[in-house]
Motif scaffolding. Structure first.
Motif, PDB file in Angstrom:
ATOM      1  N   PHE A  60      -9.115  41.468 -15.581  1.00 50.49           N
ATOM      2  CA  PHE A  60      -8.858  41.713 -14.156  1.00 50.49           C
ATOM      3  C   PHE A  60      -7.432  41.279 -13.796  1.00 50.49           C
ATOM      4  CE2 PHE A  60     -13.542  41.197 -14.168  1.00 50.49           C
ATOM      5  CZ  PHE A  60     -13.898  42.396 -13.574  1.00 50.49           C
ATOM      6  N   ILE A  61      -7.047  40.114 -14.292  1.00 48.45           N
ATOM      7  CA  ILE A  61      -5.699  39.624 -14.011  1.00 48.45           C
ATOM      8  C   ILE A  61      -4.654  40.523 -14.675  1.00 48.45           C
ATOM      9  CG2 ILE A  61      -4.088  37.712 -14.394  1.00 48.45           C
ATOM     10  CD1 ILE A  61      -6.489  35.810 -14.140  1.00 48.45           C
ATOM     11  N   TRP A  62      -4.912  40.913 -15.911  1.00 52.35           N
ATOM     12  CA  TRP A  62      -3.951  41.775 -16.605  1.00 52.35           C
ATOM     13  C   TRP A  62      -3.705  43.063 -15.828  1.00 52.35           C
ATOM     14  CZ3 TRP A  62       0.052  42.778 -19.182  1.00 52.35           C
ATOM     15  CH2 TRP A  62       0.308  44.053 -19.659  1.00 52.35           C
ATOM     16  N   LYS A  63      -4.740  43.662 -15.290  1.00 52.02           N
ATOM     17  CA  LYS A  63      -4.574  44.922 -14.560  1.00 52.02           C
ATOM     18  C   LYS A  63      -3.645  44.743 -13.363  1.00 52.02           C
ATOM     19  CE  LYS A  63      -8.921  47.065 -15.987  1.00 52.02           C
ATOM     20  NZ  LYS A  63     -10.278  47.502 -15.583  1.00 52.02           N
ATOM     21  N   GLU A  64      -3.770  43.609 -12.659  1.00 52.32           N
ATOM     22  CA  GLU A  64      -2.886  43.367 -11.516  1.00 52.32           C
ATOM     23  C   GLU A  64      -1.465  43.058 -11.977  1.00 52.32           C
ATOM     24  OE1 GLU A  64      -3.848  44.231  -8.715  1.00 52.32           O
ATOM     25  OE2 GLU A  64      -5.973  44.392  -9.215  1.00 52.32           O
ATOM     26  N   LEU A  65      -1.339  42.286 -13.049  1.00 50.20           N
ATOM     27  CA  LEU A  65      -0.004  42.034 -13.600  1.00 50.20           C
ATOM     28  C   LEU A  65       0.674  43.346 -13.991  1.00 50.20           C
ATOM     29  CD1 LEU A  65      -0.499  38.913 -15.917  1.00 50.20           C
ATOM     30  CD2 LEU A  65       1.062  39.071 -13.971  1.00 50.20           C
ATOM     31  N   GLN A  66      -0.087  44.205 -14.645  1.00 52.16           N
ATOM     32  CA  GLN A  66       0.469  45.472 -15.107  1.00 52.16           C
ATOM     33  C   GLN A  66       0.894  46.359 -13.942  1.00 52.16           C
ATOM     34  OE1 GLN A  66      -2.343  48.145 -17.001  1.00 52.16           O
ATOM     35  NE2 GLN A  66      -0.813  48.731 -18.529  1.00 52.16           N
ATOM     36  N   GLN A  67       0.024  46.475 -12.954  1.00 49.92           N
ATOM     37  CA  GLN A  67       0.270  47.419 -11.856  1.00 49.92           C
ATOM     38  C   GLN A  67       1.271  46.906 -10.825  1.00 49.92           C
ATOM     39  OE1 GLN A  67      -3.586  48.385 -10.215  1.00 49.92           O
ATOM     40  NE2 GLN A  67      -4.365  49.148 -12.175  1.00 49.92           N
ATOM     41  N   LYS A  68       1.257  45.597 -10.560  1.00 46.15           N
ATOM     42  CA  LYS A  68       2.061  45.058  -9.459  1.00 46.15           C
ATOM     43  C   LYS A  68       3.308  44.308  -9.912  1.00 46.15           C
ATOM     44  CE  LYS A  68      -0.956  46.239  -6.190  1.00 46.15           C
ATOM     45  NZ  LYS A  68      -2.142  46.601  -6.980  1.00 46.15           N
ATOM     46  N   VAL A  69       3.295  43.784 -11.123  1.00 43.00           N
ATOM     47  CA  VAL A  69       4.425  42.968 -11.583  1.00 43.00           C
ATOM     48  C   VAL A  69       5.198  43.658 -12.702  1.00 43.00           C
ATOM     49  CG1 VAL A  69       5.114  40.766 -12.591  1.00 43.00           C
ATOM     50  CG2 VAL A  69       3.274  40.829 -10.899  1.00 43.00           C
ATOM     51  N   ILE A  70       4.510  44.014 -13.766  1.00 44.03           N
ATOM     52  CA  ILE A  70       5.191  44.656 -14.901  1.00 44.03           C
ATOM     53  C   ILE A  70       5.870  45.943 -14.455  1.00 44.03           C
ATOM     54  CG2 ILE A  70       4.934  45.602 -17.218  1.00 44.03           C
ATOM     55  CD1 ILE A  70       4.444  42.573 -16.985  1.00 44.03           C
ATOM     56  N   SER A  71       5.224  46.673 -13.564  1.00 45.90           N
ATOM     57  CA  SER A  71       5.839  47.905 -13.052  1.00 45.90           C
ATOM     58  C   SER A  71       7.158  47.613 -12.356  1.00 45.90           C
ATOM     59  CB  SER A  71       4.879  48.617 -12.098  1.00 45.90           C
ATOM     60  OG  SER A  71       4.585  47.795 -10.982  1.00 45.90           O
ATOM     61  N   GLY A  72       7.224  46.474 -11.650  1.00 44.90           N
ATOM     62  CA  GLY A  72       8.471  46.086 -10.993  1.00 44.90           C
ATOM     63  C   GLY A  72       9.540  45.692 -11.987  1.00 44.90           C
ATOM     64  N   LEU A  73       9.140  45.060 -13.078  1.00 46.78           N
ATOM     65  CA  LEU A  73      10.101  44.716 -14.119  1.00 46.78           C
ATOM     66  C   LEU A  73      10.636  45.966 -14.798  1.00 46.78           C
ATOM     67  CD1 LEU A  73       8.359  41.628 -15.812  1.00 46.78           C
ATOM     68  CD2 LEU A  73      10.249  41.622 -14.168  1.00 46.78           C
ATOM     69  N   VAL A  74       9.751  46.924 -15.029  1.00 51.20           N
ATOM     70  CA  VAL A  74      10.168  48.184 -15.654  1.00 51.20           C
ATOM     71  C   VAL A  74      11.227  48.865 -14.808  1.00 51.20           C
ATOM     72  CG1 VAL A  74       9.423  50.512 -16.274  1.00 51.20           C
ATOM     73  CG2 VAL A  74       8.012  48.546 -16.918  1.00 51.20           C
ATOM     74  N   LEU A  99      18.830  27.989 -16.249  1.00 58.92           N
ATOM     75  CA  LEU A  99      18.757  28.382 -14.842  1.00 58.92           C
ATOM     76  C   LEU A  99      18.849  29.897 -14.715  1.00 58.92           C
ATOM     77  CD1 LEU A  99      21.047  25.655 -13.221  1.00 58.92           C
ATOM     78  CD2 LEU A  99      18.545  25.693 -13.311  1.00 58.92           C
ATOM     79  N   SER A 100      18.078  30.447 -13.797  1.00 57.68           N
ATOM     80  CA  SER A 100      18.098  31.889 -13.490  1.00 57.68           C
ATOM     81  C   SER A 100      17.946  32.745 -14.745  1.00 57.68           C
ATOM     82  CB  SER A 100      19.395  32.263 -12.754  1.00 57.68           C
ATOM     83  OG  SER A 100      19.510  31.543 -11.554  1.00 57.68           O
ATOM     84  N   SER A 101      17.053  32.331 -15.658  1.00 52.98           N
ATOM     85  CA  SER A 101      16.907  33.042 -16.928  1.00 52.98           C
ATOM     86  C   SER A 101      15.585  33.780 -17.068  1.00 52.98           C
ATOM     87  CB  SER A 101      17.023  32.042 -18.089  1.00 52.98           C
ATOM     88  OG  SER A 101      15.947  31.108 -18.059  1.00 52.98           O
ATOM     89  N   LEU A 102      14.602  33.517 -16.185  1.00 45.52           N
ATOM     90  CA  LEU A 102      13.259  34.047 -16.358  1.00 45.52           C
ATOM     91  C   LEU A 102      13.020  35.284 -15.491  1.00 45.52           C
ATOM     92  CD1 LEU A 102      11.254  30.684 -16.242  1.00 45.52           C
ATOM     93  CD2 LEU A 102      12.009  31.946 -18.267  1.00 45.52           C
ATOM     94  N   ASP A 103      12.322  36.235 -16.059  1.00 46.96           N
ATOM     95  CA  ASP A 103      11.927  37.421 -15.307  1.00 46.96           C
ATOM     96  C   ASP A 103      10.581  37.233 -14.617  1.00 46.96           C
ATOM     97  OD1 ASP A 103      14.051  39.470 -16.118  1.00 46.96           O
ATOM     98  OD2 ASP A 103      13.390  38.704 -18.046  1.00 46.96           O
ATOM     99  N   LEU A 104       9.747  36.385 -15.193  1.00 57.99           N
ATOM    100  CA  LEU A 104       8.395  36.202 -14.669  1.00 57.99           C
ATOM    101  C   LEU A 104       7.878  34.819 -15.026  1.00 57.99           C
ATOM    102  CD1 LEU A 104       5.593  37.163 -13.572  1.00 57.99           C
ATOM    103  CD2 LEU A 104       5.196  38.201 -15.826  1.00 57.99           C
ATOM    104  N   ILE A 105       7.246  34.159 -14.042  1.00 56.41           N
ATOM    105  CA  ILE A 105       6.486  32.935 -14.262  1.00 56.41           C
ATOM    106  C   ILE A 105       5.040  33.233 -13.889  1.00 56.41           C
ATOM    107  CG2 ILE A 105       6.101  30.542 -13.544  1.00 56.41           C
ATOM    108  CD1 ILE A 105       9.115  30.372 -12.956  1.00 56.41           C
ATOM    109  N   VAL A 106       4.121  32.886 -14.766  1.00 57.15           N
ATOM    110  CA  VAL A 106       2.689  33.091 -14.553  1.00 57.15           C
ATOM    111  C   VAL A 106       2.018  31.730 -14.424  1.00 57.15           C
ATOM    112  CG1 VAL A 106       0.548  33.988 -15.561  1.00 57.15           C
ATOM    113  CG2 VAL A 106       2.699  35.256 -15.846  1.00 57.15           C
TER     114      VAL A 106
END
Length: 236
Positions: free
Chosen positions: A27-41, A130-137
């Motif tokens: 369930f969490i992966w689906k939200e990460l994929q749709q709402k977060v990973i898509s933004g990174l892409v 500093l300022s090196s991460l794209d995502l923190i979970v």
């Protein structure tokens, strides 16, 4: 980006089982994929740098790395936890990944404890640029830690995320001072164990985030009366 943790090479691979994490990981992966990973892409080409704070048993670590590798994303995942037994378990789960997927994740989880000033461990703090991460979970930490840990999480996210980087939170919350009966009962249970623990008011968490330059993207209702909360660091 991430320096090896000094004790990692001595870890025993003791795997911890976590049924709740097994239940919610997809369930969490689906939200990460749709709402977060898509933004990174859309906004961040190249290899993404991801830090998982309070990764616990490693169930989520293994699952998300596997899913991201299967999706052909270019990334490097670093897990962490204050407790050595949890870090040992993370290594055990990571070892179950394919050889190819293991290249996308650190086999040396970081010892990472949060205070109101951010990361306590100096070696861990200095290993994350500093300022090196794209995502923190950060999953299921805020309600089972002192409020200072939430303050430190937001401070760390502000300092270590790239502009437009994401912070993903998951767990139970109150809204306008109330929540589902099961969450209110859980809140009482937590406070009986430690008065400084408890299901937090979402508004309080978002106020701290805003003060650290993190904007709310969205909240998403999840199974078992949990929420996904997605934040994004402001552009300079």
């Amino acid at each position: 980006l991430f320096a090896p943790h000094p004790t990692a090479k001595n870890m025993w691979l003791t795997k911890m089982h976590c049924p709740p994490a097994d239940r919610n990981k997809e369930f969490i992966w689906k939200e990460l994929q749709q709402k977060v990973i898509s933004g990174l892409v859309e906004g961040k080409p190249g290899k993404w740098k991801i830090l998982e704070v309070a990764a616990g048993s490693g169930v989520h670590t293994e699952h998300f790395v596997k899913r991201m590798y299967e999706s052909n994303h270019s990334f490097y995942w670093q897990s962490s936890d204050p407790e050595q037994n949890s870090r040992e378990s993370q290594v055990a789960y990571i070892k179950e990944l394919s050889t190819e997927a293991q290249e996308c994740v650190s086999k040396r989880p970081l010892g990472l404890t949060l205070s109101s000033d951010g990361i306590i461990e100096s070696e861990t703090r200095s290993s994350i640029q500093l300022s090196s991460l794209d995502l923190i979970v950060n999953i299921n930490m805020i309600h089972i830690s002192k409020w200072e840990a939430t303050l430190g999480l937001m401070k760390m996210a502000s300092e270590n995320l790239k502009p437009s980087g994401f912070l993903y939170l998951y767990g139970p919350y109150k809204q306008n001072g109330t929540s589902a009966p099961s969450n209110l009962k859980f809140d009482q249970f937590l406070k009986a164990k430690d008065p400084e623990y408890g299901v937090r008011n979402l508004e309080d968490v978002l106020q701290v985030a805003e003060a650290q330059g993190l904007d709310l993207v969205c909240t998403i209702p999840m199974p078992a009366n949990n929420l996904s909360v997605i934040l994004r660091k402001k552009q300079p």
